[in-house]
Design a protein around this motif. Sequence first.
Motif, short mmCIF file in Angstrom:
data_model
loop_
_atom_site.label_atom_id
_atom_site.label_comp_id
_atom_site.label_asym_id
_atom_site.label_seq_id
_atom_site.Cartn_x
_atom_site.Cartn_y
_atom_site.Cartn_z
N SER A 158 -7.96 17.38 22.01
CA SER A 158 -9.36 17.14 21.60
C SER A 158 -9.42 16.12 20.48
CB SER A 158 -9.99 18.46 21.12
OG SER A 158 -9.37 18.88 19.92
N ALA A 159 -10.65 15.63 20.24
CA ALA A 159 -10.86 14.71 19.12
C ALA A 159 -10.55 15.42 17.81
CB ALA A 159 -12.30 14.20 19.13
N GLY A 160 -10.87 16.73 17.73
CA GLY A 160 -10.60 17.50 16.51
C GLY A 160 -9.11 17.53 16.19
N ALA A 161 -8.29 17.69 17.24
CA ALA A 161 -6.84 17.73 17.03
C ALA A 161 -6.36 16.40 16.45
CB ALA A 161 -6.12 18.05 18.33
N GLN A 162 -6.91 15.30 16.99
CA GLN A 162 -6.50 13.98 16.49
C GLN A 162 -6.92 13.79 15.03
OE1 GLN A 162 -4.39 11.79 17.89
NE2 GLN A 162 -4.51 10.73 15.92
N SER B 95 -8.59 21.52 33.66
CA SER B 95 -7.40 20.95 33.05
C SER B 95 -7.37 19.46 33.35
CB SER B 95 -6.14 21.63 33.61
OG SER B 95 -6.06 22.95 33.12
N LEU B 96 -7.45 18.66 32.30
CA LEU B 96 -7.38 17.21 32.44
C LEU B 96 -5.91 16.78 32.35
CD1 LEU B 96 -10.35 16.42 30.00
CD2 LEU B 96 -10.41 16.61 32.50
N PRO B 97 -5.62 15.51 32.63
CA PRO B 97 -4.24 15.05 32.50
C PRO B 97 -3.73 15.24 31.06
CG PRO B 97 -5.57 13.40 33.63
CD PRO B 97 -6.52 14.45 33.14
N ASP B 98 -2.43 15.43 30.94
CA ASP B 98 -1.83 15.60 29.61
C ASP B 98 -2.27 14.46 28.68
OD1 ASP B 98 -0.62 17.86 30.48
OD2 ASP B 98 1.44 17.11 30.35
N ALA B 99 -2.40 14.80 27.41
CA ALA B 99 -2.86 13.82 26.42
C ALA B 99 -1.76 13.56 25.39
CB ALA B 99 -4.11 14.35 25.72
N LYS B 100 -1.86 12.40 24.75
CA LYS B 100 -0.89 12.08 23.71
C LYS B 100 -1.32 12.73 22.39
CE LYS B 100 0.54 7.70 23.42
NZ LYS B 100 0.54 6.27 22.99
N SER B 101 -0.39 13.38 21.75
CA SER B 101 -0.69 13.94 20.44
C SER B 101 0.56 13.89 19.56
CB SER B 101 -1.23 15.36 20.57
OG SER B 101 -1.74 15.81 19.32
N TYR B 102 0.55 14.64 18.45
CA TYR B 102 1.62 14.48 17.46
C TYR B 102 1.89 15.76 16.69
CZ TYR B 102 0.21 9.66 18.29
OH TYR B 102 -0.12 8.48 18.89
N ASN B 103 3.17 15.97 16.35
CA ASN B 103 3.52 16.81 15.20
C ASN B 103 3.40 15.92 13.96
OD1 ASN B 103 4.34 18.98 16.87
ND2 ASN B 103 6.46 18.20 16.98
N VAL B 104 3.03 16.53 12.85
CA VAL B 104 2.94 15.78 11.59
C VAL B 104 3.97 16.37 10.63
CG1 VAL B 104 1.39 14.91 9.81
CG2 VAL B 104 0.46 15.63 12.03
N VAL B 105 4.80 15.49 10.08
CA VAL B 105 5.92 15.95 9.26
C VAL B 105 5.89 15.27 7.89
CG1 VAL B 105 8.45 16.23 9.15
CG2 VAL B 105 7.30 16.11 11.40
N LEU C 80 -1.00 23.14 14.01
CA LEU C 80 -2.22 22.41 13.66
C LEU C 80 -3.34 22.64 14.66
CD1 LEU C 80 -3.20 20.53 11.46
CD2 LEU C 80 -2.18 18.61 12.69
N ASP C 81 -2.99 22.92 15.90
CA ASP C 81 -4.03 23.13 16.91
C ASP C 81 -4.66 24.52 16.75
OD1 ASP C 81 -1.40 24.10 17.77
OD2 ASP C 81 -2.38 24.64 19.67
N SER C 82 -5.91 24.65 17.23
CA SER C 82 -6.59 25.95 17.23
C SER C 82 -7.31 26.06 18.57
CB SER C 82 -7.62 26.02 16.11
OG SER C 82 -8.79 25.30 16.46
N TRP C 83 -7.83 27.23 18.87
CA TRP C 83 -8.66 27.33 20.06
C TRP C 83 -9.97 26.58 19.85
CZ3 TRP C 83 -7.23 27.98 24.73
CH2 TRP C 83 -6.01 28.62 24.96
N ASP C 84 -10.58 26.17 20.95
CA ASP C 84 -11.79 25.35 20.89
C ASP C 84 -12.98 26.10 20.30
OD1 ASP C 84 -11.62 27.02 23.19
OD2 ASP C 84 -13.32 25.94 24.06
#
Lengths: 454, 454
Positions: free
Chosen positions: B57-61, B249-259, B278-282
């Motif tokens: 999601s945009a929130g995750a980014q 379910s949409l195609p997999d999206a690019k995201s990140y761990n933050v270190v 970092l992710d949470s439920w919607d």
Amino acid sequence: MKKVITFLLSLVMGCSYAQNTDSLAIRKIYNEALGNGKSYEWLRYLTKQIGPRLSGSAGAQKAVDWTKQVMEQQGFDRVFLQEVMVPHWVRGAKEEAFIRVEKQKINVPIAALGGSVATSPKGVEAGVIEVKSFPELRALGPDKVKGKIVFFNRPMDPTKINTFEAYGGAVDQRANGATEAAKLGAVGAIVRSMTNVHDDNPHTGGMRYGTGVALIPTAAISTNGADLLSKSLTENPGLTFYFKQNCESLPDAKSYNVVGELRGSEKPDEIIVVGGHLDSWDLAEGAHDDGSGCVQSIEVLRIMKALGIKPKRTIRAVMFMNEENGLRGGVKYADLAKQNNEKHIAAVESDEGGFTPRGFGIVGTPEQRAKVNPWKPLLVPYGLTDIGAGSGGADIGPLATLGTVLFGFKPDSQRYFDYHHTPVDRFETVSQRELELGAASMAALVYLLDQYGL
Amino acid sequence: MKKVITFLLSLVMGCSYAQNTDSLAIRKIYNEALGNGKSYEWLRYLTKQIGPRLSGSAGAQKAVDWTKQVMEQQGFDRVFLQEVMVPHWVRGAKEEAFIRVEKQKINVPIAALGGSVATSPKGVEAGVIEVKSFPELRALGPDKVKGKIVFFNRPMDPTKINTFEAYGGAVDQRANGATEAAKLGAVGAIVRSMTNVHDDNPHTGGMRYGTGVALIPTAAISTNGADLLSKSLTENPGLTFYFKQNCESLPDAKSYNVVGELRGSEKPDEIIVVGGHLDSWDLAEGAHDDGSGCVQSIEVLRIMKALGIKPKRTIRAVMFMNEENGLRGGVKYADLAKQNNEKHIAAVESDEGGFTPRGFGIVGTPEQRAKVNPWKPLLVPYGLTDIGAGSGGADIGPLATLGTVLFGFKPDSQRYFDYHHTPVDRFETVSQRELELGAASMAALVYLLDQYGL
């Protein structure tokens, strides 16, 4: 040799048999509290249907009548009242307060401290002296304090892990601030609220006037208000503070402790008390302080009855009246116990909120405290890891002179002062599970006290 | 002999000196967390300004960008991202559901489970089979289940003291209920929410479809809704249940761990991880799950820097992505560690909420766990009494194959499932002191891990 071994073996087995029986009994106590508990719904009624119940108020009388009725409905062996005369302080109309900087007035939230006198009907306005301690105040001397409002602004120390310790390190300002200020000729005393949170709730609480000093009005200011006042004083040392409060002390009123009892089957003359205080501040529903302690105490007796545990000793649930501004109920209970030659072996109080249990503080001799050591492994599985010398509870305190061992129920302390003595101390801040675990913990201790004495 | 005594004495004194140094360092850690803590304000931003942040999601980014920025502002030695492809499931329009009894429709609150398929655009309506377990379902057989909606209604066991144990005893219904129901020809699966409270919030959460079975839609129903449905079924076994959900379910999206990293001064190649996801439920702000763990982890490094503690080993704060519905971040982190031949000696995760600390669960060999024993007396004064074999955390789990010792931070568990995976998991349910005590506890453990290794 064989006989000796058999004897030793039987001792060991007897011991482990008792441990096992106790372990099962305690498991059943927790199952009953968590599966069929009544304390939460009782607390809902006490807070939402009855609400605030300061000593002498109609709410306090309703709480007496209702808890008596609840215990009667539970079929306890005996339910009775103990008459006690209590202070009757009333707040009157809501307080007003503002900081005046030149032509600007900034309203701040205050609440008269319980026992304070009113201001004059027009209120009081004066310059402000901010201090952090009584020595700092005394060092200023009467010249600087006379005609001023003293502002006591020492916060609770946030680095104390147990918040009651932080409270203990700050509450002298609330209890004795007006007296110390009056000695130097101040016309009012404003006290930073006793809490670690930064919010707009003034936290009321008890205060006492010393003898031979002028009775000056005193109030709690919210922590945000205190921070604002402190900052404003730095910027404008010549500012004035205005407040108006309308409280008064009426003649003492008739009230009651409420007592429910399960009569002991073997040693009925040995009494174990479990209690909380029924009164609350006028501004609060008194959910954590101390509705929780009351409903948990009744629940202890209900659980024992529900599980068919027939106590050897007499167990009493006591709703003490007037802990907040007089302790008359606790004193009366101990007076009557002495008068009636009652033998109270132990008293357990819950007055630190309906939070997750951590242990019990004990007031007794080292030998009496040592008696509790074998019970600890039975309680650790329920998170009760902090059991040892500590404080008991205000209401049961007077029983100490009769040789009673005192146990203060210790729940987690972190959130207690977020709500303490404010409208935020309401039912919704209580977790059902935390409340029920507390009741079960108290019941487990009472069960062991009843089984083994002290 | 004298030499031996001197030697032994120096050992004892050296030992007590180290204990004393550590004790003081830990006291300073708690003072910093409780007196100057930043975690609470960071959590406010993460929950109130960013809010829900389901993977993809945009929130995750936004959460990735913001936590990176926060750690950069703290001046950590290195802050970097680890790219990871994550599942991208979206709820779509809010779900609808009702119980139909003859001509009456009674609306009930549901929420699609994460990973579920949608119903047809018109929704699905069918008779209902209520079961408490998979064996009970299987015993019914396809004849009774085909064309029906299966209603899994086994509650979490309220008598379990640790609520995670109760959760573990019920969550199979949510994870695998749809698959088990589909095997017998059901057209939908409705699952009682995973919580001990009785309320109107459906608690969403992850589910997986087994291979080779039909993908049937599945949703959580609130506990009040579940009780109503169960009662209605007793009275009207022929009732029908309707629900409509619009997830996909949409195609997999690019995201990140933050270190974020503080580089070790003596053994920079030995790494200690402290993290949360970092992710949470919607549906949730993700305050306890797991915004708390993220801000606490950053706070651990901030505290060390603020106190001038120069770690011997490299300390990393890791915000893992996608714990809720894939664990891709945790898996990726361990993959990269392996690929880069990094030596992770220990990993600490906080993912059980921002509540009062009780201890740490340890996943390691008995010898590794024994290494921790001498530290226990240093932690008991802070309420950390429950330290021993236990579980680590989902995100750090994959590191176990690299020989890393895992530590799961264990706060008090009583309120966690009141909020879990619902809109109630919001900032206002977090106590600042409880959150800060958690951060301090994690920092104390990381300090000891850094000082002594394992």
